[in-house]
Design a protein around this motif. Structure first.
Motif, PDB file in Angstrom:
ATOM      1  N   SER A  83     -11.639  13.834  -4.686  1.00  0.00           N
ATOM      2  CA  SER A  83     -12.227  13.791  -3.356  1.00  0.00           C
ATOM      3  C   SER A  83     -11.190  13.322  -2.346  1.00  0.00           C
ATOM      4  CB  SER A  83     -13.426  12.848  -3.354  1.00  0.00           C
ATOM      5  OG  SER A  83     -13.983  12.787  -2.081  1.00  0.00           O
ATOM      6  N   THR A  84     -10.410  14.274  -1.826  1.00  0.00           N
ATOM      7  CA  THR A  84      -9.363  13.928  -0.870  1.00  0.00           C
ATOM      8  C   THR A  84      -9.752  14.294   0.552  1.00  0.00           C
ATOM      9  OG1 THR A  84      -8.303  16.037  -1.286  1.00  0.00           O
ATOM     10  CG2 THR A  84      -7.468  14.142  -2.520  1.00  0.00           C
ATOM     11  N   ASN A  85     -11.010  14.607   0.776  1.00  0.00           N
ATOM     12  CA  ASN A  85     -11.437  14.943   2.120  1.00  0.00           C
ATOM     13  C   ASN A  85     -11.589  13.657   2.922  1.00  0.00           C
ATOM     14  OD1 ASN A  85     -12.465  15.892   4.459  1.00  0.00           O
ATOM     15  ND2 ASN A  85     -14.248  16.879   3.574  1.00  0.00           N
ATOM     16  N   LEU A  86     -10.486  13.221   3.493  1.00  0.00           N
ATOM     17  CA  LEU A  86     -10.501  11.986   4.266  1.00  0.00           C
ATOM     18  C   LEU A  86     -11.217  12.149   5.588  1.00  0.00           C
ATOM     19  CD1 LEU A  86      -6.832  10.855   3.626  1.00  0.00           C
ATOM     20  CD2 LEU A  86      -8.893  10.077   2.480  1.00  0.00           C
ATOM     21  N   LEU A  87     -11.388  13.400   6.035  1.00  0.00           N
ATOM     22  CA  LEU A  87     -12.062  13.633   7.309  1.00  0.00           C
ATOM     23  C   LEU A  87     -13.535  13.243   7.253  1.00  0.00           C
ATOM     24  CD1 LEU A  87     -10.409  17.021   8.234  1.00  0.00           C
ATOM     25  CD2 LEU A  87     -10.163  14.870   9.461  1.00  0.00           C
ATOM     26  N   SER A  88     -14.118  13.297   6.075  1.00  0.00           N
ATOM     27  CA  SER A  88     -15.530  12.949   5.979  1.00  0.00           C
ATOM     28  C   SER A  88     -15.744  11.552   5.414  1.00  0.00           C
ATOM     29  CB  SER A  88     -16.259  13.971   5.094  1.00  0.00           C
ATOM     30  OG  SER A  88     -15.760  13.910   3.786  1.00  0.00           O
ATOM     31  N   LYS A  89     -14.672  10.786   5.298  1.00  0.00           N
ATOM     32  CA  LYS A  89     -14.798   9.439   4.739  1.00  0.00           C
ATOM     33  C   LYS A  89     -15.634   8.541   5.639  1.00  0.00           C
ATOM     34  CE  LYS A  89     -12.318   5.611   2.751  1.00  0.00           C
ATOM     35  NZ  LYS A  89     -11.090   5.141   2.160  1.00  0.00           N
ATOM     36  N   TYR A  90     -15.438   8.648   6.950  1.00  0.00           N
ATOM     37  CA  TYR A  90     -16.157   7.816   7.905  1.00  0.00           C
ATOM     38  C   TYR A  90     -16.906   8.687   8.899  1.00  0.00           C
ATOM     39  CZ  TYR A  90     -13.187   3.969   6.318  1.00  0.00           C
ATOM     40  OH  TYR A  90     -12.539   3.037   5.571  1.00  0.00           O
ATOM     41  N   GLU A 150     -19.948   6.689  13.836  1.00  0.00           N
ATOM     42  CA  GLU A 150     -20.444   5.323  13.986  1.00  0.00           C
ATOM     43  C   GLU A 150     -19.602   4.337  13.184  1.00  0.00           C
ATOM     44  OE1 GLU A 150     -24.534   5.381  12.812  1.00  0.00           O
ATOM     45  OE2 GLU A 150     -25.099   6.774  14.393  1.00  0.00           O
ATOM     46  N   GLU A 151     -19.243   4.725  11.958  1.00  0.00           N
ATOM     47  CA  GLU A 151     -18.431   3.843  11.131  1.00  0.00           C
ATOM     48  C   GLU A 151     -17.031   3.681  11.708  1.00  0.00           C
ATOM     49  OE1 GLU A 151     -20.334   4.645   6.709  1.00  0.00           O
ATOM     50  OE2 GLU A 151     -18.881   6.070   7.529  1.00  0.00           O
ATOM     51  N   ILE A 199     -15.127   0.142  12.685  1.00  0.00           N
ATOM     52  CA  ILE A 199     -13.848  -0.343  12.157  1.00  0.00           C
ATOM     53  C   ILE A 199     -12.757  -0.388  13.216  1.00  0.00           C
ATOM     54  CG2 ILE A 199     -14.330   0.431   9.813  1.00  0.00           C
ATOM     55  CD1 ILE A 199     -12.253   2.641  10.270  1.00  0.00           C
ATOM     56  N   LYS A 200     -13.053   0.137  14.398  1.00  0.00           N
ATOM     57  CA  LYS A 200     -12.063   0.103  15.482  1.00  0.00           C
ATOM     58  C   LYS A 200     -11.630  -1.336  15.759  1.00  0.00           C
ATOM     59  CE  LYS A 200     -11.346   1.756  20.177  1.00  0.00           C
ATOM     60  NZ  LYS A 200     -11.924   2.533  21.285  1.00  0.00           N
ATOM     61  N   ILE A 201     -12.580  -2.252  15.682  1.00  0.00           N
ATOM     62  CA  ILE A 201     -12.275  -3.657  15.957  1.00  0.00           C
ATOM     63  C   ILE A 201     -11.899  -4.399  14.683  1.00  0.00           C
ATOM     64  CG2 ILE A 201     -13.285  -5.845  16.756  1.00  0.00           C
ATOM     65  CD1 ILE A 201     -14.997  -4.110  18.665  1.00  0.00           C
ATOM     66  N   SER A 202     -12.606  -4.119  13.602  1.00  0.00           N
ATOM     67  CA  SER A 202     -12.378  -4.884  12.372  1.00  0.00           C
ATOM     68  C   SER A 202     -11.101  -4.476  11.631  1.00  0.00           C
ATOM     69  CB  SER A 202     -13.578  -4.748  11.435  1.00  0.00           C
ATOM     70  OG  SER A 202     -13.732  -3.400  11.026  1.00  0.00           O
ATOM     71  N   ASP A 203     -10.712  -3.196  11.713  1.00  0.00           N
ATOM     72  CA  ASP A 203      -9.526  -2.720  10.986  1.00  0.00           C
ATOM     73  C   ASP A 203      -8.797  -1.672  11.837  1.00  0.00           C
ATOM     74  OD1 ASP A 203      -7.636  -2.086   9.126  1.00  0.00           O
ATOM     75  OD2 ASP A 203      -9.037  -1.309   7.628  1.00  0.00           O
ATOM     76  N   PRO A 204      -8.037  -2.111  12.830  1.00  0.00           N
ATOM     77  CA  PRO A 204      -7.371  -1.171  13.743  1.00  0.00           C
ATOM     78  C   PRO A 204      -6.406  -0.208  13.048  1.00  0.00           C
ATOM     79  CG  PRO A 204      -7.176  -3.425  14.565  1.00  0.00           C
ATOM     80  CD  PRO A 204      -7.779  -3.493  13.201  1.00  0.00           C
ATOM     81  N   ALA A 205      -5.749  -0.646  11.978  1.00  0.00           N
ATOM     82  CA  ALA A 205      -4.809   0.243  11.285  1.00  0.00           C
ATOM     83  C   ALA A 205      -5.542   1.426  10.664  1.00  0.00           C
ATOM     84  CB  ALA A 205      -4.048  -0.526  10.215  1.00  0.00           C
ATOM     85  N   SER A 206      -6.664   1.172  10.020  1.00  0.00           N
ATOM     86  CA  SER A 206      -7.459   2.264   9.440  1.00  0.00           C
ATOM     87  C   SER A 206      -8.022   3.158  10.536  1.00  0.00           C
ATOM     88  CB  SER A 206      -8.608   1.713   8.602  1.00  0.00           C
ATOM     89  OG  SER A 206      -8.117   1.112   7.438  1.00  0.00           O
ATOM     90  N   ASN A 237      -6.762   3.781  13.489  1.00  0.00           N
ATOM     91  CA  ASN A 237      -5.677   4.618  14.010  1.00  0.00           C
ATOM     92  C   ASN A 237      -5.306   5.721  13.031  1.00  0.00           C
ATOM     93  OD1 ASN A 237      -5.515   3.152  16.382  1.00  0.00           O
ATOM     94  ND2 ASN A 237      -3.956   1.775  15.575  1.00  0.00           N
ATOM     95  N   TYR A 238      -5.288   5.403  11.755  1.00  0.00           N
ATOM     96  CA  TYR A 238      -4.943   6.395  10.738  1.00  0.00           C
ATOM     97  C   TYR A 238      -5.961   7.540  10.722  1.00  0.00           C
ATOM     98  CZ  TYR A 238      -3.785   8.475   6.261  1.00  0.00           C
ATOM     99  OH  TYR A 238      -3.432   9.363   5.279  1.00  0.00           O
ATOM    100  N   TYR A 239      -7.233   7.196  10.670  1.00  0.00           N
ATOM    101  CA  TYR A 239      -8.257   8.239  10.562  1.00  0.00           C
ATOM    102  C   TYR A 239      -8.448   9.011  11.867  1.00  0.00           C
ATOM    103  CZ  TYR A 239      -9.152   6.514   5.949  1.00  0.00           C
ATOM    104  OH  TYR A 239      -8.993   6.157   4.631  1.00  0.00           O
ATOM    105  N   THR A 240      -8.237   8.369  13.005  1.00  0.00           N
ATOM    106  CA  THR A 240      -8.315   9.122  14.260  1.00  0.00           C
ATOM    107  C   THR A 240      -7.113  10.057  14.404  1.00  0.00           C
ATOM    108  OG1 THR A 240      -7.362   7.256  15.475  1.00  0.00           O
ATOM    109  CG2 THR A 240      -9.764   7.487  15.522  1.00  0.00           C
ATOM    110  N   SER A 241      -5.942   9.641  13.911  1.00  0.00           N
ATOM    111  CA  SER A 241      -4.795  10.553  13.972  1.00  0.00           C
ATOM    112  C   SER A 241      -4.988  11.723  13.008  1.00  0.00           C
ATOM    113  CB  SER A 241      -3.488   9.822  13.680  1.00  0.00           C
ATOM    114  OG  SER A 241      -3.438   9.381  12.349  1.00  0.00           O
TER     115      SER A 241
END
Length: 129
Positions: free
Chosen positions: A62-69, A72-73, A77-84, A86-90
């Motif tokens: 399961s490498t579909n990272l686009l559907s991981k979050y 809403e999720e 995580i925008k505030i709780s985990d900015p690195a994640s 930024n990674y998933y939005t990029s």
């Protein structure tokens, strides 16, 4: 004598830090992900650009990272985990900016795999109009 010991300790730290980085060189792993070269299987998806069929069956986990979050999720995580965040939005921006031709050739799982493990193909796909 202290300088001699300090030199060897420093040399050991530098060699360990470079030694660990070499296994995941060139990969775009999500934050907090540990790369395990023993379980990694290289998959070459570049054959799809030429319209050539590849009869090999790949075991793509399961490498579909686009559907991981969900959206809403991601917002949470925008505030709780900015690195994640930024990674998933990029990753999402990468997928949105790909041409329709590329999106019809590759599945979301394949594009996620390419985003993480095949930087050369990722860059080639971005240049296809």
């Amino acid at each position: 004598m202290k300088k001699f010991i300090f030199f060897f300790v420093f040399l050991g730290i530098v060699s360990i830090s470079f030694g660990q980085d070499s296994d995941k060189k060139g990969y775009n792993l999500p934050p907090g992900t540990v790369f395990n070269p023993k379980t990694y299987k290289k998959i070459d998806y570049s054959y799809k650009l030429n319209g050539v069929s590849n009869n090999a069956i790949f075991d793509v986990e399961s490498t579909n990272l686009l559907s991981k979050y969900t959206e809403e999720e991601l917002f949470k995580i925008k505030i709780s985990d900015p690195a994640s965040y930024n990674y998933y939005t990029s990753l999402k921006k990468y997928h949105e900016n790909l041409s329709q031709k590329v999106k019809t050739i590759y599945t979301l799982e394949e594009l996620s795999y390419i985003y993480v493990f095949d930087q050369e193909l990722k860059n080639r796909l971005q240049n296809i109009k």
